[in-house]
Motif scaffolding. Sequence first.
Motif, PDB file in Angstrom:
ATOM      1  N   VAL A 100      39.635  36.593  35.377  1.00  0.00           N
ATOM      2  CA  VAL A 100      39.882  37.587  36.425  1.00  0.00           C
ATOM      3  C   VAL A 100      39.830  36.904  37.790  1.00  0.00           C
ATOM      4  O   VAL A 100      38.970  36.063  38.047  1.00  0.00           O
ATOM      5  CB  VAL A 100      38.823  38.701  36.372  1.00  0.00           C
ATOM      6  CG1 VAL A 100      38.948  39.634  37.566  1.00  0.00           C
ATOM      7  CG2 VAL A 100      38.931  39.477  35.073  1.00  0.00           C
ATOM      8  N   ASN A 101      40.783  37.238  38.676  1.00  0.00           N
ATOM      9  CA  ASN A 101      40.690  36.824  40.073  1.00  0.00           C
ATOM     10  C   ASN A 101      39.713  37.766  40.754  1.00  0.00           C
ATOM     11  O   ASN A 101      40.011  38.950  40.925  1.00  0.00           O
ATOM     12  CB  ASN A 101      42.046  36.912  40.756  1.00  0.00           C
ATOM     13  CG  ASN A 101      43.046  36.001  40.093  1.00  0.00           C
ATOM     14  OD1 ASN A 101      42.864  34.789  40.070  1.00  0.00           O
ATOM     15  ND2 ASN A 101      44.082  36.590  39.513  1.00  0.00           N
ATOM     16  N   LEU A 102      38.552  37.240  41.098  1.00  0.00           N
ATOM     17  CA  LEU A 102      37.498  38.109  41.627  1.00  0.00           C
ATOM     18  C   LEU A 102      37.272  37.801  43.099  1.00  0.00           C
ATOM     19  O   LEU A 102      37.063  36.650  43.483  1.00  0.00           O
ATOM     20  CB  LEU A 102      36.204  37.871  40.841  1.00  0.00           C
ATOM     21  CG  LEU A 102      35.119  38.919  41.052  1.00  0.00           C
ATOM     22  CD1 LEU A 102      35.411  40.148  40.225  1.00  0.00           C
ATOM     23  CD2 LEU A 102      33.751  38.360  40.692  1.00  0.00           C
TER      24      LEU A 102
ATOM     25  N   LEU B  57      33.227  37.772  34.463  1.00  0.00           N
ATOM     26  CA  LEU B  57      34.606  38.206  34.738  1.00  0.00           C
ATOM     27  C   LEU B  57      35.484  37.008  35.081  1.00  0.00           C
ATOM     28  O   LEU B  57      36.621  36.909  34.628  1.00  0.00           O
ATOM     29  CB  LEU B  57      34.624  39.228  35.876  1.00  0.00           C
ATOM     30  CG  LEU B  57      34.048  40.605  35.520  1.00  0.00           C
ATOM     31  CD1 LEU B  57      33.895  41.476  36.759  1.00  0.00           C
ATOM     32  CD2 LEU B  57      34.927  41.319  34.499  1.00  0.00           C
ATOM     33  N   ARG B  58      34.944  36.088  35.900  1.00  0.00           N
ATOM     34  CA  ARG B  58      35.739  34.899  36.255  1.00  0.00           C
ATOM     35  C   ARG B  58      36.041  34.082  35.006  1.00  0.00           C
ATOM     36  O   ARG B  58      37.153  33.575  34.835  1.00  0.00           O
ATOM     37  CB  ARG B  58      34.976  34.041  37.264  1.00  0.00           C
ATOM     38  CG  ARG B  58      34.968  34.651  38.666  1.00  0.00           C
ATOM     39  CD  ARG B  58      34.636  33.625  39.748  1.00  0.00           C
ATOM     40  NE  ARG B  58      34.767  34.215  41.068  1.00  0.00           N
ATOM     41  CZ  ARG B  58      33.734  34.656  41.796  1.00  0.00           C
ATOM     42  NH1 ARG B  58      32.487  34.535  41.341  1.00  0.00           N
ATOM     43  NH2 ARG B  58      33.951  35.205  42.977  1.00  0.00           N
TER      44      ARG B  58
ATOM     45  N   ASN C 145      46.234  45.089  39.088  1.00  0.00           N
ATOM     46  CA  ASN C 145      47.052  44.001  38.552  1.00  0.00           C
ATOM     47  C   ASN C 145      47.946  43.425  39.636  1.00  0.00           C
ATOM     48  O   ASN C 145      48.538  44.160  40.423  1.00  0.00           O
ATOM     49  CB  ASN C 145      47.927  44.505  37.401  1.00  0.00           C
ATOM     50  CG  ASN C 145      47.194  44.428  36.085  1.00  0.00           C
ATOM     51  OD1 ASN C 145      46.355  43.535  35.880  1.00  0.00           O
ATOM     52  ND2 ASN C 145      47.462  45.371  35.196  1.00  0.00           N
TER      53      ASN C 145
ATOM     54  N   TYR D 193      38.657  43.519  31.907  1.00  0.00           N
ATOM     55  CA  TYR D 193      39.287  42.246  32.239  1.00  0.00           C
ATOM     56  C   TYR D 193      40.487  41.950  31.334  1.00  0.00           C
ATOM     57  O   TYR D 193      41.338  41.142  31.671  1.00  0.00           O
ATOM     58  CB  TYR D 193      38.270  41.091  32.147  1.00  0.00           C
ATOM     59  CG  TYR D 193      37.528  41.040  30.825  1.00  0.00           C
ATOM     60  CD1 TYR D 193      38.129  40.499  29.685  1.00  0.00           C
ATOM     61  CD2 TYR D 193      36.237  41.538  30.717  1.00  0.00           C
ATOM     62  CE1 TYR D 193      37.461  40.472  28.479  1.00  0.00           C
ATOM     63  CE2 TYR D 193      35.560  41.512  29.510  1.00  0.00           C
ATOM     64  CZ  TYR D 193      36.178  40.977  28.391  1.00  0.00           C
ATOM     65  OH  TYR D 193      35.519  40.963  27.205  1.00  0.00           O
TER      66      TYR D 193
ATOM     67  N   THR E 144      39.672  47.590  40.415  1.00  0.00           N
ATOM     68  CA  THR E 144      40.439  46.708  39.534  1.00  0.00           C
ATOM     69  C   THR E 144      41.921  47.013  39.699  1.00  0.00           C
ATOM     70  O   THR E 144      42.294  48.156  39.963  1.00  0.00           O
ATOM     71  CB  THR E 144      40.065  46.916  38.065  1.00  0.00           C
ATOM     72  OG1 THR E 144      40.569  48.188  37.644  1.00  0.00           O
ATOM     73  CG2 THR E 144      38.564  46.886  37.857  1.00  0.00           C
TER      74      THR E 144
ATOM     75  N   GLN F 266      43.252  44.095  33.422  1.00  0.00           N
ATOM     76  CA  GLN F 266      43.354  44.028  34.878  1.00  0.00           C
ATOM     77  C   GLN F 266      43.050  42.597  35.298  1.00  0.00           C
ATOM     78  O   GLN F 266      42.069  42.008  34.841  1.00  0.00           O
ATOM     79  CB  GLN F 266      42.343  44.981  35.533  1.00  0.00           C
ATOM     80  CG  GLN F 266      42.522  46.421  35.106  1.00  0.00           C
ATOM     81  CD  GLN F 266      43.484  47.192  35.981  1.00  0.00           C
ATOM     82  OE1 GLN F 266      43.122  47.758  36.994  1.00  0.00           O
ATOM     83  NE2 GLN F 266      44.751  47.210  35.594  1.00  0.00           N
ATOM     84  N   ASP F 267      43.887  42.022  36.174  1.00  0.00           N
ATOM     85  CA  ASP F 267      43.652  40.617  36.511  1.00  0.00           C
ATOM     86  C   ASP F 267      43.081  40.407  37.913  1.00  0.00           C
ATOM     87  O   ASP F 267      42.706  39.295  38.268  1.00  0.00           O
ATOM     88  CB  ASP F 267      44.925  39.785  36.291  1.00  0.00           C
ATOM     89  CG  ASP F 267      46.130  40.339  37.039  1.00  0.00           C
ATOM     90  OD1 ASP F 267      45.923  41.138  37.970  1.00  0.00           O
ATOM     91  OD2 ASP F 267      47.271  39.974  36.676  1.00  0.00           O
ATOM     92  N   HIS F 268      43.046  41.437  38.738  1.00  0.00           N
ATOM     93  CA  HIS F 268      42.453  41.305  40.063  1.00  0.00           C
ATOM     94  C   HIS F 268      41.331  42.328  40.227  1.00  0.00           C
ATOM     95  O   HIS F 268      41.499  43.490  39.868  1.00  0.00           O
ATOM     96  CB  HIS F 268      43.498  41.537  41.153  1.00  0.00           C
ATOM     97  CG  HIS F 268      44.378  40.339  41.382  1.00  0.00           C
ATOM     98  ND1 HIS F 268      45.281  39.901  40.436  1.00  0.00           N
ATOM     99  CD2 HIS F 268      44.474  39.481  42.432  1.00  0.00           C
ATOM    100  CE1 HIS F 268      45.914  38.823  40.906  1.00  0.00           C
ATOM    101  NE2 HIS F 268      45.437  38.543  42.114  1.00  0.00           N
ATOM    102  N   MET F 269      40.212  41.864  40.772  1.00  0.00           N
ATOM    103  CA  MET F 269      39.110  42.798  41.026  1.00  0.00           C
ATOM    104  C   MET F 269      38.469  42.454  42.360  1.00  0.00           C
ATOM    105  O   MET F 269      38.262  41.278  42.672  1.00  0.00           O
ATOM    106  CB  MET F 269      38.054  42.717  39.925  1.00  0.00           C
ATOM    107  CG  MET F 269      38.583  43.099  38.546  1.00  0.00           C
ATOM    108  SD  MET F 269      37.282  43.278  37.318  1.00  0.00           S
ATOM    109  CE  MET F 269      38.269  43.462  35.824  1.00  0.00           C
TER     110      MET F 269
END
Lengths: 164, 307, 427
Positions: free
Chosen positions: B263-265, B258-259, B130, B196, B128, B199-202
Amino acid sequence: MIFILLRVLPRLGGVLSALLILMVLALICYAVLARYFFNAPLPWSDEMLGYLMVATAFLGLSSVLLDDRHIAIDLLTPLFSGAVQKAFNLLGYAVVFAVAIVFLYASWETLTFNRNFGLYSVGELDAPIWVTQIPMALGSALLALAAATKFIERLLNITPESRS
Amino acid sequence: TETMRCAHQFPPTHTVAQAIDKWAAEIETQSKGELQVQIYPANSLVSAKEIIPAVAKGDIECGFAINFSWGRTLPAMLVTTAPFAFSDVEVWKKWPTSDAAHFLEQKLEGKGLKHLTWMFQTNTSVFTSNGKYLKAPEDFNGIKIRGLVPPFNAGLEKMGASPVSMSGGEVYQALSTGALDAGLTDIAAAVSRKYYEVQDHMTVFPIISVYAHGFANPRWYSNLSDENKQVLQAAGLMGAEWALELSEEAVADAPQQLRDKGVNLHVATAEEQQALSDVMLPAFKESFAKWAGDDTDELIKLIEKLQ
Amino acid sequence: MTTILIFLGLLALLLAGVPIFAALAATGIAVLAFFGENVTAIGDTLYATMDKSILATIPLFVFMAQVMIRGHVIDDLYQFAHNLIGHIKGGLGVATVLSCTIFASISGSSVATALSIGSSAIPQMVKYGYQRKSALGVVAAGGTLGILIPPSGPMILYSIVTDASIGALFLAGLVPGLLVALLFSVYCVFNAYRGKMSSPEYPGHAAVLKSAKKAFWALMMPPFVMGGIYLGVFTPGEAAAAGSLYALIVATVIYRRFKLKELKQALMETMQVSLMVFAIILGAHIFGHAITIIRLPAEIAEWVISVGFSKWGFILMVMAIIFVMGMFLESIAIILITTPILLPAMVALDIDLIWYGVLLMVNLELAMITPPVGMNLFVIKGITDAPLSEVISGSVPYVLLMLAGLALLILIPDIATFLPYGAGYGQ
Ligand code: NA
Ligand code: NA
């Protein structure tokens, strides 16, 4: 003389414990510096702090007892006569002594077991756990010593003034 | 009747805790009440670090540990933290009756513990972060990330990351404030611990496998009747299946959850996995060899047979 | 039946004046021995109890407060509050509450707060016609803010037992702490309109500014420490260390009132105070281990569910029990004895652990000023030599005010929880 000797060791434990607190302060400050100014966080500081706390807590117990600063509830005891109060005091030190002996026994059994078992920490320090448990046994022994000293002093009505 | 007190570290809603509860009920049913199982979840009786010695000494009859809580005490247990070595979930379906599992069970016996059950937790992790994905080795350069075990940390350091040691409860806040730049967690925990929110990117990587396993005090075990030993054997295999099923359910729902939370997954491609593995695995192996000694070679061969 | 015997045994040892840590440990050991459990198991318990990095926050916050007290930085704080609002009606009382509030946000302890403000504030209030008992009461009660307004040693302990976030708890205590401080201040002003006390002359803007300048570095301390935690610069442990360093620099370099002798005293006092707390933590964990292994908490949880308590019924019952315990016991012991026992039931009833933590803290504040055993009552008696009965009667109005505050928090949990949850702490 013997009483001075009995008091010196527990006092030493207290001084060690106080110095360990200073070390904890230094370690945390160093860890913060390392993280912010050198961008190199210490991966072992958290684990080390745990061991330092164990040592701090146990080594100083005896010194606090010598000064009678362990918190107790003195609600009923002052209502009684001097002789009864003395009996309560003696009971208190006896209970502390008994507890300290059990602490010592349990600590010793635990650390010898962990030594034979080969128990290691999970973190970066890879520490053999039994080594980090030595202060626990040592501190318990000092506590027993301090409790015995206090018990005898109270029994024989020795006060700090009469001793020196 | 025999009472069997089992301590573990998982909160009651965790998939492993649920599998343990089912396993305990199964033991009581199958033994017709002769074996009574008392579960102490969430470190309520013995804390995670002390479970292994407490069971070995016989203070309690049974306990569960996560594989990496063994550290150098029994390094072979850490083998599944080798980057990408256990990405195939099929391995885990075959695991409980495999030679590799048997090898570890014997190691455990050598340490003075009787193995009871394997409970798979996850093999789907997320990095994870940002602002950008962590998907290539160079993305890790200079970031502060919560560390795992030393051999795995060696792999992170090889990519230029700084592993930080931190207790679990502090991670959320550290991520939210930037004291940590990145986290590594299993994907279901990224949902349940609300990562989530901070943190915005995973990036999803099948980078490590985590399992819990149950064990008993051997002296206590040897005094059981043969019927009860068989009950524990059968329930152990069933428990392993339940843990796998529960984990797969939790993992299956997690990406969409998460999406939905914004979150950008990104699910790492085979090439991205390979690129990470190429850097991390040699560093892991070097560090692990220093730790574990030579008996892990045999384990690795047995594991290769499973794949 | 067993349960009653265990608690009677513990009570007997406590009332006989046995140190609390030893009474708890001895009862725990006796239970283990009686039920045929392995007594050496406490070796693991003792070790696991202390092997926690987060415990380092306790001595560090104590040390920070010690340095501030021994560097006489606190006197300047009080002088500033005194100059600023002393001249309004009831202002000396409000100034006392205000300096307690500021010092509370430096110190993790209520005793330290009462101790450090009391010696300057009480003589001033008496001088300007406050009834002595009201002067004693306001300091005793104002001091209790130390554990509700962050940082707070008892909150750290509670978070260790429940795994609730320390950052969230600290934040949750802030508004209730200010609310209680406001209630106290309003009461002081109200009291002034009934009584015959006078106020000192307003010393003029220049004097206020001068004292503000002197107190500046002490006033900057709370934003530095707490701001550091909430901006994510520090973890709570690191904030305690940074705060200690800050206090050392302020006291030695800026105020020049802190020499090697004071450092030695501060360090030894820190060790002693921390170890009193650690000892009780150890004793309580052994007691807790013993009653957990005989399944007492699980049985209480089952009982609570079988009786069909509502969340509110349960909270009211627990608060009443803790209030009564608080009359006799000391707050650290209360947290460590009751929390593990109640935790399974709280989880079953889906009670918010942050909210409950704040309710517990307010109740423990009460414990410090309810007779017969109240730490702040003893502290005030200790520094003034007033009879205990006078301190107690002076504290009565504040007990009622705090009960009102507690009721408000039970009715409107948001007062405590909106800040931490608004700031993004998960539950
Ligand atoms: Na405070
Ligand atoms: Na009280």
